[in-house]
Design a protein around this motif. Structure first.
Motif, PDB file in Angstrom:
ATOM      1  N   VAL A  84       0.777  -1.374   0.129  1.00  0.00           N
ATOM      2  CA  VAL A  84      -0.064   0.136  -0.059  1.00  0.00           C
ATOM      3  C   VAL A  84       1.075   1.387   0.245  1.00  0.00           C
ATOM      4  N   GLU A  85       2.378   1.045   0.321  1.00  0.00           N
ATOM      5  CA  GLU A  85       2.926   2.047   1.004  1.00  0.00           C
ATOM      6  C   GLU A  85       3.295   2.726  -0.319  1.00  0.00           C
ATOM      7  N   ASP A  86       3.800   1.406  -1.539  1.00  0.00           N
ATOM      8  CA  ASP A  86       4.209   1.398  -2.294  1.00  0.00           C
ATOM      9  C   ASP A  86       3.812   2.369  -3.982  1.00  0.00           C
ATOM     10  N   ALA A  87       2.758   1.416  -3.889  1.00  0.00           N
ATOM     11  CA  ALA A  87       1.300   1.542  -4.651  1.00  0.00           C
ATOM     12  C   ALA A  87       1.020   3.153  -4.365  1.00  0.00           C
ATOM     13  N   LEU A  88       0.841   4.249  -3.233  1.00  0.00           N
ATOM     14  CA  LEU A  88       0.519   5.899  -2.762  1.00  0.00           C
ATOM     15  C   LEU A  88       1.766   5.963  -3.439  1.00  0.00           C
ATOM     16  N   SER A  89       2.700   6.173  -2.973  1.00  0.00           N
ATOM     17  CA  SER A  89       4.145   6.327  -3.555  1.00  0.00           C
ATOM     18  C   SER A  89       3.567   6.783  -5.110  1.00  0.00           C
ATOM     19  N   LEU A  90       3.515   5.456  -6.237  1.00  0.00           N
ATOM     20  CA  LEU A  90       3.303   6.163  -7.679  1.00  0.00           C
ATOM     21  C   LEU A  90       2.182   6.754  -7.942  1.00  0.00           C
ATOM     22  N   ALA A  91       1.498   6.639  -6.749  1.00  0.00           N
ATOM     23  CA  ALA A  91      -0.090   7.060  -8.040  1.00  0.00           C
ATOM     24  C   ALA A  91       0.376   8.778  -7.387  1.00  0.00           C
ATOM     25  N   LYS A  92       0.750   8.779  -6.523  1.00  0.00           N
ATOM     26  CA  LYS A  92       1.365  10.531  -5.976  1.00  0.00           C
ATOM     27  C   LYS A  92       2.017  11.173  -7.293  1.00  0.00           C
ATOM     28  N   THR A  93       2.397  10.227  -7.663  1.00  0.00           N
ATOM     29  CA  THR A  93       3.356  10.362  -9.448  1.00  0.00           C
ATOM     30  C   THR A  93       2.713  10.970 -10.187  1.00  0.00           C
ATOM     31  N   GLN A  94       1.115  10.690 -10.089  1.00  0.00           N
ATOM     32  CA  GLN A  94       0.146  11.648 -11.771  1.00  0.00           C
ATOM     33  C   GLN A  94      -0.715  11.947 -10.435  1.00  0.00           C
ATOM     34  N   VAL A  95      -1.150  12.111  -9.275  1.00  0.00           N
ATOM     35  CA  VAL A  95      -2.591  12.507  -8.445  1.00  0.00           C
ATOM     36  C   VAL A  95      -1.241  13.143  -7.255  1.00  0.00           C
ATOM     37  N   PRO A  96      -0.534  14.576  -7.839  1.00  0.00           N
ATOM     38  CA  PRO A  96       0.169  15.098  -6.345  1.00  0.00           C
ATOM     39  C   PRO A  96      -0.343  15.384  -5.435  1.00  0.00           C
ATOM     40  N   PHE A  97      -1.715  15.564  -5.271  1.00  0.00           N
ATOM     41  CA  PHE A  97      -2.850  16.028  -4.261  1.00  0.00           C
ATOM     42  C   PHE A  97      -3.665  14.752  -3.956  1.00  0.00           C
ATOM     43  N   LEU A  98      -3.390  13.276  -4.122  1.00  0.00           N
ATOM     44  CA  LEU A  98      -4.123  12.537  -3.316  1.00  0.00           C
ATOM     45  C   LEU A  98      -4.475  12.735  -1.326  1.00  0.00           C
ATOM     46  N   HIS A  99      -4.987  11.933  -1.626  1.00  0.00           N
ATOM     47  CA  HIS A  99      -4.739  12.410   0.407  1.00  0.00           C
ATOM     48  C   HIS A  99      -5.015  11.046   0.690  1.00  0.00           C
ATOM     49  N   ALA A 100      -3.857  10.213   1.414  1.00  0.00           N
ATOM     50  CA  ALA A 100      -4.201   9.023   2.298  1.00  0.00           C
ATOM     51  C   ALA A 100      -5.274   8.504   2.846  1.00  0.00           C
ATOM     52  N   ILE A 101      -5.893   7.414   3.497  1.00  0.00           N
ATOM     53  CA  ILE A 101      -6.882   6.883   4.791  1.00  0.00           C
ATOM     54  C   ILE A 101      -6.476   6.189   5.916  1.00  0.00           C
ATOM     55  N   GLY A 102      -6.631   6.249   6.612  1.00  0.00           N
ATOM     56  CA  GLY A 102      -6.032   5.475   7.668  1.00  0.00           C
ATOM     57  C   GLY A 102      -4.718   5.271   7.810  1.00  0.00           C
ATOM     58  N   GLY A 103      -3.947   6.411   8.285  1.00  0.00           N
ATOM     59  CA  GLY A 103      -2.366   6.753   8.898  1.00  0.00           C
ATOM     60  C   GLY A 103      -2.399   7.685   8.991  1.00  0.00           C
ATOM     61  N   GLN A 104      -2.100   8.192   9.998  1.00  0.00           N
ATOM     62  CA  GLN A 104      -1.479   9.268  10.598  1.00  0.00           C
ATOM     63  C   GLN A 104      -0.374   9.016  10.665  1.00  0.00           C
ATOM     64  N   GLU A 105      -0.558   9.571   8.686  1.00  0.00           N
ATOM     65  CA  GLU A 105       1.017  10.709   8.080  1.00  0.00           C
ATOM     66  C   GLU A 105       1.260  12.023   7.566  1.00  0.00           C
ATOM     67  N   HIS A 106       2.369  12.130   8.657  1.00  0.00           N
ATOM     68  CA  HIS A 106       2.971  13.647   8.117  1.00  0.00           C
ATOM     69  C   HIS A 106       4.473  13.356   7.476  1.00  0.00           C
ATOM     70  N   ALA A 107       5.071  14.365   7.615  1.00  0.00           N
ATOM     71  CA  ALA A 107       5.771  15.111   6.255  1.00  0.00           C
ATOM     72  C   ALA A 107       7.025  13.531   6.317  1.00  0.00           C
ATOM     73  N   GLN A 108       7.602  13.423   6.864  1.00  0.00           N
ATOM     74  CA  GLN A 108       8.357  13.071   7.609  1.00  0.00           C
ATOM     75  C   GLN A 108       8.003  11.248   8.104  1.00  0.00           C
ATOM     76  N   VAL A 109       7.047  11.501   8.220  1.00  0.00           N
ATOM     77  CA  VAL A 109       7.223  10.190   9.886  1.00  0.00           C
ATOM     78  C   VAL A 109       5.976   9.191   8.800  1.00  0.00           C
ATOM     79  N   LYS A 110       6.501   7.927   8.670  1.00  0.00           N
ATOM     80  CA  LYS A 110       5.868   6.969   7.708  1.00  0.00           C
ATOM     81  C   LYS A 110       4.679   6.581   9.613  1.00  0.00           C
ATOM     82  N   PRO A 111       3.496   6.188   8.914  1.00  0.00           N
ATOM     83  CA  PRO A 111       2.320   5.883  10.604  1.00  0.00           C
ATOM     84  C   PRO A 111       2.912   4.647  10.580  1.00  0.00           C
ATOM     85  N   VAL A 112       2.482   4.113  12.047  1.00  0.00           N
ATOM     86  CA  VAL A 112       2.655   2.848  12.624  1.00  0.00           C
ATOM     87  C   VAL A 112       1.997   1.857  11.948  1.00  0.00           C
TER      88      VAL A 112
END
Length: 316
Positions: A84-112
């Protein structure tokens, strides 16, 4: 000797007696105004606080938004978490303003962990006196169904009923029949409460990201006339996280991404290459049991702000 009659004045003659059973009328007194500290303000729908999302159903006092779903938690060491993490990274290259669901994501910290869900109902709206009976029905369903294996099979693009958001989702393959059985158990209760049942040909899925769609004059008519395909939870049903700040700062093709007058980036739809590219890169791995497989052993219901979860305990 004659007695003289007592003489009465005219005012005494015209005076009427008040019947004993009739109470004198009293002026009504106005109740004092309640202190502002005792009044509950109505919720304010501010899209700025929710990445541009809006409440699609007006708030009604005493009415509780309700959802039934299968909770799915992905931990950092899980193969599906990495996919899921890798797929979102690839998706954001085509849709930069994509919002992830289900993780407490920050700029430099991966969700637990990723806290995802598979919807088993449309958005429902219960009155206060209906909550206990509804919980009882879901609990009885959980006690009648045994845990079962399921797995995801492909990436897909889905749109909510109101045509306000596009969702990037993982669709369920194995386990579809068992999830339909859950719907069969819920059907009588939903009909009794005059609530909408799930879709005739359901696409069970978990959404992993979303993007705002462009507003069109026909959007409301399309929502009313079209068959819903997502069954997504309400805007605030489960925690969602924003895309990283560095992703939000990236530019995008004008033909794909637009910035509306309310300063929220919207798209007409996902790029046509998005889902095929994700399936080409990850579908083979996703369909493997050790990656896309999971066990459905719990059912949850969210009523208002309260979440209740029951383990599946039926016999196979």
């Amino acid at each position: 000797m004659k007695r003289r009659l007592v003489e009465y004045t005219s005012s005494e003659e015209e005076e009427e007696e008040t019947p004993a059973d009739e109470q004198p009328r009293q002026r009504k007194r106005k109740l004092p105004t309640l202190s502002t500290s005792l009044t509950v303000p109505a919720p304010v729908d501010d899209p700025a606080l929710h990445q541009g999302r809006v409440r699609t159903v007006p708030h009604v006092e005493g009415q509780y938004a309700t959802y039934i779903y299968v909770p799915l938690v992905l931990h950092h060491k899980d193969a599906l978490y990495t996919l899921v993490e890798d797929a979102l990274s690839l998706a954001k290259t085509q849709v930069p303003f994509l919002h992830a669901i289900g993780g407490q994501e920050h700029a430099q910290v991966k969700p637990v962990r990723w806290e995802l869900h598979i919807s088993l109902s449309r958005p429902l709206f219960l009155r206060a006196h209906q909550r206990d009976g509804f919980k009882r029905a879901v609990r009885e369903m959980a006690s009648s169904i045994a845990p079962f294996d399921a797995s995801f099979i492909t990436f897909s693009e889905l749109t909510n009923d109101e045509r306000t958001r596009n969702f990037l989702a993982l669709e369920v393959g194995a386990g579809h029949g068992e999830l339909c059985r859950c719907l069969d158990f819920l059907g009588p209760t939903l009909r009794q409460l005059r609530q909408k049942e799930f879709y005739v040909d359901p696409k069970f899925h978990t959404s992993i990201a979303w993007a705002l769609m462009e507003r069109t004059p026909l959007s409301s008519n399309l929502a009313a006339a079209s068959l819903s395909v997502t069954g997504e939870l309400d805007e605030t049903a489960l925690p969602e996280c924003s895309a990283p700040e560095e992703q939000q700062a990236r530019s995008a093709s004008p033909s794909v991404i637009g910035q509306s007058s309310d300063n929220f980036h919207r798209i007409p739809h996902f790029p046509h290459t998005l889902v095929p590219s994700l399936n080409e890169a990850y579908a083979a791995k996703l369909s493997q049991a050790r990656t896309g497989g999971f066990v459905v052993d719990r059912i949850s219901v969210k009523i208002g702000k309260d979440v209740f979860t029951w383990s599946l305990s039926g016999m196979k």
